[in-house]
Write an enzyme that holds these catalytic residues in place. Structure first.
Site, PDB file in Angstrom:
ATOM      1  N   THR A 112      46.081  28.834  22.923  1.00  0.00           N
ATOM      2  CA  THR A 112      44.692  29.054  23.326  1.00  0.00           C
ATOM      3  C   THR A 112      43.764  29.077  22.097  1.00  0.00           C
ATOM      4  O   THR A 112      42.555  29.191  22.248  1.00  0.00           O
ATOM      5  CB  THR A 112      44.551  30.398  24.073  1.00  0.00           C
ATOM      6  OG1 THR A 112      45.036  31.432  23.214  1.00  0.00           O
ATOM      7  CG2 THR A 112      45.361  30.389  25.368  1.00  0.00           C
ATOM      8  N   GLY A 150      43.190  35.333  30.464  1.00  0.00           N
ATOM      9  CA  GLY A 150      41.928  35.187  31.190  1.00  0.00           C
ATOM     10  C   GLY A 150      42.213  35.646  32.607  1.00  0.00           C
ATOM     11  O   GLY A 150      42.903  34.956  33.343  1.00  0.00           O
ATOM     12  N   GLY A 180      39.374  26.317  29.921  1.00  0.00           N
ATOM     13  CA  GLY A 180      38.876  25.267  30.815  1.00  0.00           C
ATOM     14  C   GLY A 180      39.837  24.088  30.917  1.00  0.00           C
ATOM     15  O   GLY A 180      39.562  23.106  31.600  1.00  0.00           O
ATOM     16  N   ASP A 210      48.581  32.947  34.684  1.00  0.00           N
ATOM     17  CA  ASP A 210      47.537  32.608  35.648  1.00  0.00           C
ATOM     18  C   ASP A 210      47.982  32.741  37.099  1.00  0.00           C
ATOM     19  O   ASP A 210      47.504  32.018  37.977  1.00  0.00           O
ATOM     20  CB  ASP A 210      47.012  31.179  35.396  1.00  0.00           C
ATOM     21  CG  ASP A 210      46.452  31.013  34.004  1.00  0.00           C
ATOM     22  OD1 ASP A 210      45.911  31.995  33.468  1.00  0.00           O
ATOM     23  OD2 ASP A 210      46.562  29.901  33.452  1.00  0.00           O
ATOM     24  N   SER A 225      48.220  36.933  48.947  1.00  0.00           N
ATOM     25  CA  SER A 225      46.807  36.723  48.672  1.00  0.00           C
ATOM     26  C   SER A 225      46.404  35.380  49.258  1.00  0.00           C
ATOM     27  O   SER A 225      47.071  34.373  49.033  1.00  0.00           O
ATOM     28  CB  SER A 225      46.592  36.741  47.155  1.00  0.00           C
ATOM     29  OG  SER A 225      45.276  36.375  46.838  1.00  0.00           O
ATOM     30  N   VAL A 226      45.319  35.393  50.048  1.00  0.00           N
ATOM     31  CA  VAL A 226      44.923  34.171  50.763  1.00  0.00           C
ATOM     32  C   VAL A 226      43.534  33.681  50.342  1.00  0.00           C
ATOM     33  O   VAL A 226      42.858  32.984  51.086  1.00  0.00           O
ATOM     34  CB  VAL A 226      44.989  34.393  52.297  1.00  0.00           C
ATOM     35  CG1 VAL A 226      46.430  34.600  52.749  1.00  0.00           C
ATOM     36  CG2 VAL A 226      44.122  35.583  52.736  1.00  0.00           C
ATOM     37  N   GLY A 227      43.113  34.065  49.162  1.00  0.00           N
ATOM     38  CA  GLY A 227      41.815  33.639  48.643  1.00  0.00           C
ATOM     39  C   GLY A 227      41.508  34.439  47.392  1.00  0.00           C
ATOM     40  O   GLY A 227      42.156  35.466  47.123  1.00  0.00           O
ATOM     41  N   LYS A 237      47.054  37.836  38.274  1.00  0.00           N
ATOM     42  CA  LYS A 237      47.314  39.236  37.932  1.00  0.00           C
ATOM     43  C   LYS A 237      46.043  40.085  38.007  1.00  0.00           C
ATOM     44  O   LYS A 237      46.053  41.181  38.554  1.00  0.00           O
ATOM     45  CB  LYS A 237      47.911  39.322  36.515  1.00  0.00           C
ATOM     46  CG  LYS A 237      49.252  38.603  36.382  1.00  0.00           C
ATOM     47  CD  LYS A 237      49.736  38.571  34.947  1.00  0.00           C
ATOM     48  CE  LYS A 237      48.948  37.669  34.036  1.00  0.00           C
ATOM     49  NZ  LYS A 237      49.068  36.224  34.324  1.00  0.00           N
ATOM     50  N   THR A 290      54.313  32.243  24.296  1.00  0.00           N
ATOM     51  CA  THR A 290      53.359  33.032  23.521  1.00  0.00           C
ATOM     52  C   THR A 290      54.158  33.913  22.553  1.00  0.00           C
ATOM     53  O   THR A 290      55.390  33.799  22.482  1.00  0.00           O
ATOM     54  CB  THR A 290      52.415  33.838  24.440  1.00  0.00           C
ATOM     55  OG1 THR A 290      51.359  34.387  23.653  1.00  0.00           O
ATOM     56  CG2 THR A 290      53.154  34.954  25.188  1.00  0.00           C
ATOM     57  N   GLN A 315      49.853  36.795  30.468  1.00  0.00           N
ATOM     58  CA  GLN A 315      50.738  35.616  30.436  1.00  0.00           C
ATOM     59  C   GLN A 315      51.784  35.740  31.561  1.00  0.00           C
ATOM     60  O   GLN A 315      51.487  36.331  32.587  1.00  0.00           O
ATOM     61  CB  GLN A 315      51.405  35.436  29.070  1.00  0.00           C
ATOM     62  CG  GLN A 315      50.435  35.044  27.957  1.00  0.00           C
ATOM     63  CD  GLN A 315      49.614  36.194  27.407  1.00  0.00           C
ATOM     64  OE1 GLN A 315      50.150  37.201  26.970  1.00  0.00           O
ATOM     65  NE2 GLN A 315      48.304  36.070  27.405  1.00  0.00           N
TER      66      GLN A 315
HETATM   67  P1  GDP Z   1      45.611  35.747  35.875  1.00  0.00           P
HETATM   68  O1  GDP Z   1      45.493  35.256  34.485  1.00  0.00           O
HETATM   69  O2  GDP Z   1      47.030  35.941  36.300  1.00  0.00           O
HETATM   70  O3  GDP Z   1      44.766  36.948  36.168  1.00  0.00           O
HETATM   71  O4  GDP Z   1      45.057  34.567  36.792  1.00  0.00           O
HETATM   72  P2  GDP Z   1      43.724  33.676  36.497  1.00  0.00           P
HETATM   73  O5  GDP Z   1      42.545  34.499  36.807  1.00  0.00           O
HETATM   74  O6  GDP Z   1      43.794  33.023  35.183  1.00  0.00           O
HETATM   75  O7  GDP Z   1      43.938  32.516  37.539  1.00  0.00           O
HETATM   76  C1  GDP Z   1      44.024  32.754  38.916  1.00  0.00           C
HETATM   77  C2  GDP Z   1      42.912  31.940  39.593  1.00  0.00           C
HETATM   78  O8  GDP Z   1      43.158  31.902  40.985  1.00  0.00           O
HETATM   79  C3  GDP Z   1      41.537  32.588  39.446  1.00  0.00           C
HETATM   80  O9  GDP Z   1      40.569  31.586  39.437  1.00  0.00           O
HETATM   81  C4  GDP Z   1      41.432  33.447  40.709  1.00  0.00           C
HETATM   82  O10 GDP Z   1      40.092  33.672  41.088  1.00  0.00           O
HETATM   83  C5  GDP Z   1      42.126  32.566  41.705  1.00  0.00           C
HETATM   84  N1  GDP Z   1      42.848  33.261  42.782  1.00  0.00           N
HETATM   85  C6  GDP Z   1      43.523  34.433  42.745  1.00  0.00           C
HETATM   86  N2  GDP Z   1      44.144  34.649  43.916  1.00  0.00           N
HETATM   87  C7  GDP Z   1      43.856  33.605  44.706  1.00  0.00           C
HETATM   88  C8  GDP Z   1      44.229  33.230  46.032  1.00  0.00           C
HETATM   89  O11 GDP Z   1      44.983  33.902  46.715  1.00  0.00           O
HETATM   90  N3  GDP Z   1      43.746  32.042  46.500  1.00  0.00           N
HETATM   91  C9  GDP Z   1      42.933  31.236  45.762  1.00  0.00           C
HETATM   92  N4  GDP Z   1      42.531  30.096  46.303  1.00  0.00           N
HETATM   93  N5  GDP Z   1      42.560  31.562  44.515  1.00  0.00           N
HETATM   94  C10 GDP Z   1      43.027  32.713  43.988  1.00  0.00           C
HETATM   95  P1  IMO Z   2      47.018  34.882  31.485  1.00  0.00           P
HETATM   96  O1  IMO Z   2      47.162  36.334  31.106  1.00  0.00           O
HETATM   97  C1  IMO Z   2      48.428  30.788  30.958  1.00  0.00           C
HETATM   98  C2  IMO Z   2      49.877  29.705  26.969  1.00  0.00           C
HETATM   99  C3  IMO Z   2      49.076  28.698  26.169  1.00  0.00           C
HETATM  100  C4  IMO Z   2      50.165  28.065  25.341  1.00  0.00           C
HETATM  101  C5  IMO Z   2      51.099  29.229  25.049  1.00  0.00           C
HETATM  102  C6  IMO Z   2      50.880  29.890  23.701  1.00  0.00           C
HETATM  103  O2  IMO Z   2      45.635  34.495  31.833  1.00  0.00           O
HETATM  104  O3  IMO Z   2      48.029  34.515  32.512  1.00  0.00           O
HETATM  105  P2  IMO Z   2      48.990  31.485  22.695  1.00  0.00           P
HETATM  106  O4  IMO Z   2      47.517  31.289  22.569  1.00  0.00           O
HETATM  107  O5  IMO Z   2      49.395  32.675  23.502  1.00  0.00           O
HETATM  108  O6  IMO Z   2      49.710  31.434  21.392  1.00  0.00           O
HETATM  109  O7  IMO Z   2      49.504  30.180  23.509  1.00  0.00           O
HETATM  110  O8  IMO Z   2      50.865  30.184  26.076  1.00  0.00           O
HETATM  111  N1  IMO Z   2      49.112  30.879  27.449  1.00  0.00           N
HETATM  112  C7  IMO Z   2      48.747  31.064  28.721  1.00  0.00           C
HETATM  113  N2  IMO Z   2      48.882  30.277  29.800  1.00  0.00           N
HETATM  114  N3  IMO Z   2      47.874  32.013  31.083  1.00  0.00           N
HETATM  115  C8  IMO Z   2      47.758  32.825  30.018  1.00  0.00           C
HETATM  116  O9  IMO Z   2      47.334  34.100  30.107  1.00  0.00           O
HETATM  117  C9  IMO Z   2      48.162  32.346  28.757  1.00  0.00           C
HETATM  118  N4  IMO Z   2      48.173  32.866  27.508  1.00  0.00           N
HETATM  119  C10 IMO Z   2      48.765  31.961  26.730  1.00  0.00           C
HETATM  120  O10 IMO Z   2      48.420  27.773  26.999  1.00  0.00           O
HETATM  121  O11 IMO Z   2      50.872  27.140  26.130  1.00  0.00           O
HETATM  122 MG    MG Z   3      44.689  33.643  33.411  1.00  0.00          MG
END
Ligand code: GDP
Ligand code: IMO
Ligand code: MG
Length: 422
Positions: free
Chosen positions: A129, A40, A299, A13, A408-410, A16, A236, A221
């Site tokens: 997940t 996600g 969530g 998260d 990244s600032v948003g 990416k 994972t 991940q």
């Molecule tokens: P990913 O799984 O690595 O693609 O990241 P996620 O989408 O799960 O989580 C990143 C969260 O941070 C998302 O809700 C993005 O919309 C948000 N986000 C990404 N870059 C920024 C940033 O620079 N600032 C803020 N405030 N939110 C960001």
């Molecule tokens: P993105 O690509 C954050 C975590 C789960 C759990 C562990 C194993 O959005 O960054 P799994 O379902 O893979 O067997 O769960 O890994 N996990 C993540 N945490 N971002 C993810 O993907 C994740 N994918 C799995 O919460 O701790």
């Molecule tokens: Mg994610």
């Protein structure tokens, strides 16, 4: 040309999806190489928000080719829902999205097994997940998997064999379930999958590279969730690291170009497992609130803490990161003081190398930085950066030995500042 890899350096998260979308115009092809719908990836542009799970984040930029690589595990039903959602919002992706025949299928019973194994672990549960990721990769490695290419040939037979094996395990775990409805929808989704181009992606990718085309590989991940180098067993089931791009796409190590390592200016983790810099106080709550730190797939609240340089340096080493990308620094815009962990204290000893065992004995050693106390969300150029912000970046660059190329600032696509071009 080479394959540039963009991957997470923390516990996932990191943002990416957003950066892959931003970088896509520079590439001919974007491809996922591991993970599955446990990912996600959030993208925001034009006032809209999209969450991608299995489809690469290069899908929105100018009809570019996107591939789901062989290292990915794919749930046809979740894929169908995701793809149909995109089509409904006006993005017809059928022509630009290709799927490797060697990607493994997540069966309905894999999801049940995931839940059953978690239940059996009790307090020691991973906090997965629940998407069946572990059981699907287990079947792949134990040579019992069913692959995307199998849907084209005597599929029912292969499916029935795998299902029977899963049911015997579920029975032995006393796990009761009813998948009749799920199974029906799943089979409809398998038919839907046939609308897409199912390919031998290793040939396609290597041929494109030979033709001088550029490729961006999108990690899912993060390094601290890697099956080998993450905080095992709270990880994972795939190799999330750079090497995973070689096996998950079929490209040779020498074909890897830039390795973009992405990290948040602080740290988060979702699910169970150790997290040395986790904060349980008001500051942790503030990071969670200001950063909207809730899982985009489940969530679930993400645990929050300060940036951990011990872990980050480890991730830089394992991946051979060539450029860093720092995300969500805007979340720290109002902070008076920002801390960074530079070492761990374990039984009174200072440890700077990421240790084998990550446990409660670890006390993070922090250095403090004055906050920049400036709203940076509308900034577009490095020239506008506050002095304190530059100091924060410089410290990270010095510690890791790698330049921070992008900040990244948003959340929006536009809120991205590229500090230098190659
Ligand atoms: P990913 O799984 O690595 O693609 O990241 P996620 O989408 O799960 O989580 C990143 C969260 O941070 C998302 O809700 C993005 O919309 C948000 N986000 C990404 N870059 C920024 C940033 O620079 N600032 C803020 N405030 N939110 C960001
Ligand atoms: P993105 O690509 C954050 C975590 C789960 C759990 C562990 C194993 O959005 O960054 P799994 O379902 O893979 O067997 O769960 O890994 N996990 C993540 N945490 N971002 C993810 O993907 C994740 N994918 C799995 O919460 O701790
Ligand atoms: Mg994610």
């Amino acid at each position: 040309m080479k394959v540039d890899v963009l991957l997470g350096l923390q516990w996932g998260d990191e943002g990416k999806g957003k950066v892959v979308d931003v970088l896509t115009p520079n590439y001919d092809l974007v491809t996922r190489f591991q993970g599955g719908p446990n990912a996600g990836h959030t993208l925001e542009f034009g006032g809209e928000k999209y969450i991608l799970r299995s489809i690469p984040s290069g899908i929105f930029q100018g009809g570019k080719m996107n591939i789901i690589g062989n290292g990915v595990v794919l749930d046809p039903l979740l894929f169908k829902q995701e793809a149909e959602g995109l089509v409904a919002s006006g993005h017809d992706i059928t022509k630009q999205l290709y799927i490797s025949k060697k990607a493994h299928l997540i069966l309905p019973t894999h999801r049940m097994l995931d839940a059953a194994y978690e239940a059996a672990k009790g307090d020691g549960k991973i906090g997965t997940t629940g998407k069946g990721i572990g059981p699907t990769y287990t079947d792949k490695v134990s040579r019992n998997g069913v692959r995307v290419g199998d849907i084209l040939n005597q599929f029912e037979e292969k499916y029935a064999k795998a299902k029977a094996r899963h049911e015997a395990i579920l029975h032995s775990l006393n796990y009761s379930y009813d998948i009749a409805e799920l199974e029906k929808e799943w089979f409809e989704a398998v038919e839907y999958l046939k609308r897409f181009q199912l390919i031998d992606s290793e040939h396609v990718i290597n041929n494109l590279l030979k033709e001088g085309k550029s490729v961006l590989a999108e990690g899912a991940q993060g390094t601290m969730l890697d099956i080998d180098f993450g905080s095992y067993p709270f990880v994972t089931s795939s190799n999330t690291i750079c090497a995973g791009a070689c096996t998950g796409l079929g490209v040779a190590p020498g074909k890897i170009g830039n390795v973009y390592g992405i990290f948040k200016a602080y740290c988060t983790r979702v699910g169970s497992g150790p997290f040395p810099t986790e904060l349980f106080d008001e500051t942790g709550k503030l990071l969670s609130t200001l950063g909207h730190e809730f899982g985009s797939v489940t969530g679930r609240a993400r645990r929050c803490g300060w940036l951990d340089l011990v872990a980050l340096k480890y991730a830089v080493m394992i991946n051979g990161v060539t450029q860093l990308i720092m995300m969500k620094s805007d979340v720290l815009d109002s902070f008076n003081t920002i801390k960074v962990c530079t070492a761990y204290k374990i039984d009174g000893e200072i440890v700077e190398e990421f240790p084998y065992e990550i446990n409660d004995k670890i006390e993070p050693v922090y250095v403090e930085f004055p906050g920049w106390k400036t709203d940076m969300t509308k900034m577009t150029s490095e020239d506008e950066f506050p002095e304190e912000y530059n100091a924060y970046i410089s410290f990270i660059e010095e510690e890791t030995g790698v330049p921070v190329k992008i900040v990244s600032v948003g959340a929006d696509r536009e809120q991205t500042i590229v500090r230098y071009e190659e």
